[in-house]
Design a protein around this motif. Structure first.
Motif, PDB file in Angstrom:
ATOM      1  N   PHE A   1      52.519  24.954  37.374  1.00 16.49           N
ATOM      2  CA  PHE A   1      52.748  25.807  38.534  1.00 16.49           C
ATOM      3  C   PHE A   1      51.814  27.009  38.439  1.00 16.49           C
ATOM      4  O   PHE A   1      51.825  27.733  37.443  1.00 16.49           O
ATOM      5  CB  PHE A   1      54.202  26.285  38.583  1.00 16.49           C
ATOM      6  N   ASP A   2      51.006  27.199  39.474  1.00 14.02           N
ATOM      7  CA  ASP A   2      50.048  28.310  39.450  1.00 14.02           C
ATOM      8  C   ASP A   2      50.367  29.303  40.561  1.00 14.02           C
ATOM      9  O   ASP A   2      51.390  29.198  41.237  1.00 14.02           O
ATOM     10  CB  ASP A   2      48.614  27.799  39.576  1.00 14.02           C
ATOM     11  N   VAL A   3      49.494  30.284  40.729  1.00 13.69           N
ATOM     12  CA  VAL A   3      49.553  31.239  41.840  1.00 13.69           C
ATOM     13  C   VAL A   3      48.229  31.117  42.575  1.00 13.69           C
ATOM     14  O   VAL A   3      47.170  31.365  41.998  1.00 13.69           O
ATOM     15  CB  VAL A   3      49.762  32.681  41.349  1.00 13.69           C
ATOM     16  N   GLN A   4      48.275  30.719  43.829  1.00 11.15           N
ATOM     17  CA  GLN A   4      47.049  30.463  44.579  1.00 11.15           C
ATOM     18  C   GLN A   4      46.350  31.769  44.954  1.00 11.15           C
ATOM     19  O   GLN A   4      46.965  32.638  45.573  1.00 11.15           O
ATOM     20  CB  GLN A   4      47.374  29.692  45.856  1.00 11.15           C
ATOM     21  N   PRO A   5      45.082  31.912  44.627  1.00 10.78           N
ATOM     22  CA  PRO A   5      44.345  33.102  45.070  1.00 10.78           C
ATOM     23  C   PRO A   5      43.978  32.993  46.549  1.00 10.78           C
ATOM     24  O   PRO A   5      43.634  31.917  47.046  1.00 10.78           O
ATOM     25  CB  PRO A   5      43.090  33.080  44.194  1.00 10.78           C
ATOM     26  N   VAL A   6      44.077  34.098  47.242  1.00  8.01           N
ATOM     27  CA  VAL A   6      43.752  34.124  48.666  1.00  8.01           C
ATOM     28  C   VAL A   6      42.366  34.732  48.863  1.00  8.01           C
ATOM     29  O   VAL A   6      41.768  35.279  47.934  1.00  8.01           O
ATOM     30  CB  VAL A   6      44.799  34.932  49.457  1.00  8.01           C
ATOM     31  N   ARG A   7      41.861  34.637  50.072  1.00 14.62           N
ATOM     32  CA  ARG A   7      40.532  35.168  50.366  1.00 14.62           C
ATOM     33  C   ARG A   7      40.464  36.669  50.120  1.00 14.62           C
ATOM     34  O   ARG A   7      41.448  37.377  50.305  1.00 14.62           O
ATOM     35  CB  ARG A   7      40.161  34.861  51.818  1.00 14.62           C
TER      36      ARG A   7
ATOM     37  N   THR B   1      43.378  36.158  40.605  1.00 10.15           N
ATOM     38  CA  THR B   1      42.062  35.997  41.203  1.00 10.15           C
ATOM     39  C   THR B   1      41.596  34.550  41.028  1.00 10.15           C
ATOM     40  O   THR B   1      42.154  33.802  40.213  1.00 10.15           O
ATOM     41  CB  THR B   1      41.055  36.933  40.522  1.00 10.15           C
ATOM     42  N   PRO B   2      40.545  34.138  41.762  1.00  9.24           N
ATOM     43  CA  PRO B   2      40.013  32.783  41.568  1.00  9.24           C
ATOM     44  C   PRO B   2      39.575  32.524  40.125  1.00  9.24           C
ATOM     45  O   PRO B   2      39.765  31.415  39.602  1.00  9.24           O
ATOM     46  CB  PRO B   2      38.822  32.737  42.528  1.00  9.24           C
TER      47      PRO B   2
ATOM     48  N   HIS C   1      41.400  30.875  48.923  1.00  6.07           N
ATOM     49  CA  HIS C   1      40.057  31.249  48.469  1.00  6.07           C
ATOM     50  C   HIS C   1      39.203  29.997  48.288  1.00  6.07           C
ATOM     51  O   HIS C   1      39.657  28.991  47.717  1.00  6.07           O
ATOM     52  CB  HIS C   1      40.146  32.021  47.151  1.00  6.07           C
ATOM     53  N   ARG C   2      37.980  30.052  48.763  1.00  7.07           N
ATOM     54  CA  ARG C   2      37.115  28.865  48.745  1.00  7.07           C
ATOM     55  C   ARG C   2      36.833  28.380  47.331  1.00  7.07           C
ATOM     56  O   ARG C   2      36.757  27.164  47.082  1.00  7.07           O
ATOM     57  CB  ARG C   2      35.806  29.175  49.468  1.00  7.07           C
TER      58      ARG C   2
END
Length: 529
Positions: free
Chosen positions: A371-377, A392-393, A428-429
């Protein structure tokens, strides 16, 4: 974004967090006598904290972050934002330059807008009562009401599997009112259902419409009086009654309702931790329990070396709920350290929140839930003005690639379950590209984000979570080996936010932990599915 870079280069990334903590803690200088009991009702004794909470909710969020970052991003930039004088002074104390006239003018317009909104709310409540009275609106009975839910929080069972939603959790909780015979919730477009013998159905709001012509007339007369009070106070520079008028209208609605039209329990979750609605003070006086529950534990910032306690996120130190349900003693200690007053705090273990009718894919016997934490743009992430750059990415990508490498070496499979699908426009791309690469590799399975986390954990041999998400505690509760993995070794292993779950740093420690897990696990078949 330019302002964020300025803060980061100067080493003052926590500047906005410090300001917002000051706004959370600083009294507005309003005493009990500044508030009208006619307007505030049972909330008059705590009017200052109610006004401060509502300010934080309406004006202390992302828009304030953007205004502060914008001022930092331009040379000699001024903060232009609708703020009361007391808050403008706090900004100045922390080194921000404020355009007083423009900010004060915007603030006056904002208060006027909320005053008009309050008048409309009074009219809406009175009209709803008139319409409902023709239908002889039924009494609430012995029901519980859940605020701010979404469809995924409602009961849903497929093929006899257990539902992990919050309503199902509540109905098996020993602490609920024993005579509850119905549950109402805020998901207006959902269909009624049952859990056992308990009816579960949507309701348009936490409070039913006013009942009877006498209550409606009394409410409308009250509305005329308080509208006049709020308007007169505005002319004298006393903004708080106009600012809270729409909340006062809902509070009066609760006051004029008979006791048996109110729920026995009202439950609020920690996505809305700051503001306790004014009407709950009236409901509590009439015997209702106002319960605030934590559906997660990731509500504490990371502790820094040399600090006795991490700075709480803004708003927590203004909480004034009377009753908290927490997962464990760590969370109880956190609530005691930040909450106002002397609330009741009950430790109840992990609280289920959401479920899904989706089926789990078949997993190999040596699958590990991740289970992670998705980085956003960056354009969104930087408006959050976080004071510690971790989600962060760089962290997220290293987290996944490290785990996949170590699991592949041990002939294990990475079963990744993201928290939710945030969409291509928000994600985040760089992180999205990392997921695409992993998806082409062996020993990797992507689980639909809508599948409930406990369902994934039950089919895996162990759990690896990004610090400090709640899934590590869910894994521990389901008696699975469970850790937090910190790929960079930035975090303290004894951080209270870990709730006693082991923090593993780097691939070497991860390999040792995984070897121990596999050595102690008995594999009875080729698949757990």
């Amino acid at each position: 974004m330019r302002g964020y870079r300025v803060l980061k280069r100067s080493g003052c990334l926590d500047k906005i967090a410090v300001v917002k903590q000051a706004l959370t803690e600083r009294s507005l200088g309003l005493a009990k006598q500044h508030f009208s009991s006619v307007v505030m009702g049972e909330g008059v004794a705590t009017g200052e904290i109610i006004a401060r909470q509502y300010l934080l909710v309406r004006l202390g969020g992302l828009n304030l972050n953007r205004a502060l970052l914008l001022s930092m991003g331009s040379e000699g930039g001024l903060v232009v934002f609708p703020l009361p004088r007391e808050w403008r002074e706090v900004l100045i104390e922390h080194g921000f330059k404020v355009a007083h006239f423009r900010s004060a003018l915007r603030w006056q317009f904002y208060v006027c807008a909320l005053f008009l909104y309050g008048v409309l709310e009074i009219c809406r409540i009175a009209y709803a009562g008139v319409v409902a009275s023709k239908d002889a609106s039924a009494k609430q009975g012995n029901c519980a009401y859940f605020a701010d839910l979404v469809p995924g929080n409602l009961p849903g069972v497929t093929d006899g599997l257990k539902s992990h939603d919050v309503i199902s959790w509540y109905l098996q909780w020993p602490g609920r009112k024993s005579d509850i015979d119905a549950v109402r919730h805020s998901v207006s477009n959902s269909s009624p259902t049952t859990v056992g013998i308990i009816d579960v159905a949507p309701q348009s709001g936490p409070l039913p419409a006013l009942a009877g012509s006498e209550s409606i007339v009394n409410f409308f007369v009250w509305g005329l009086v308080v509208s006049a009070i709020a308007a007169f106070d505005c002319l004298r520079g006393r903004w708080w009654h106009a600012f809270l008028l729409n909340q006062a209208a809902q509070s009066a609605q609760a006051r004029f309702l008979p006791v048996d039209y109110l729920a026995r329990d009202y439950l609020f979750h920690n996505s809305g931790w700051i503001y306790r609605p004014l009407w709950t003070y009236e409901a509590e006086k009439k015997g209702a329990r106002i319960i605030f529950y934590f559906y997660s534990t990731n509500c504490q910032p990371f502790m820094r070396p040399g600090c006795e306690m991490a700075r709480p996120y803004y708003g927590y130190q203004a909480m004034a709920w009377p009753y908290y349900l927490v997962w464990d003693e760590y969370q109880a200690d956190f609530v005691r350290s930040v909450a106002c007053g002397k609330p009741r705090i009950d430790i109840v273990g992990p609280i289920g929140f959401s479920t899904s009718v989706l089926k789990m894919p078949a997993l190999p016997a040596r699958a590990v839930a991740v289970f992670d934490v998705q980085p956003v743009r960056n354009s969104f992430y930087q408006t959050l003005a976080v004071d510690f750059d971790y989600y962060t990415p760089k962290t997220a990508n290293q987290f996944l690639t490290d785990i996949h490498e170590v699991l592949t070496e041990a002939d294990c499979c990475l079963a990744l379950k993201r928290k939710r699908d945030i969409g291509r426009q928000m994600i985040h791309r760089s992180y999205a590209h990392c997921l695409e690469k992993l998806d082409k590799l062996p020993n990797y399975i992507a689980i639909d984000p809508n599948v409930a986390a406990p369902v994934v954990i039950e089919d895996c041999v162990a759990v690896i979570s990004m610090p400090f998400t709640s899934t590590a505690l869910l894994g521990r509760g389901l008696e699975k080996p469970s850790i937090y993995y910190d790929p960079h070794g930035k975090l303290l292993k004894n951080d209270p936010a870990a709730h006693g779950v082991e923090v593993i740093s780097g691939k070497l420690e991860l390999r040792r932990w995984l070897a121990s897990v596999l050595a102690n696990h008995r594999f009875d078949g080729a698949s757990n599915a």
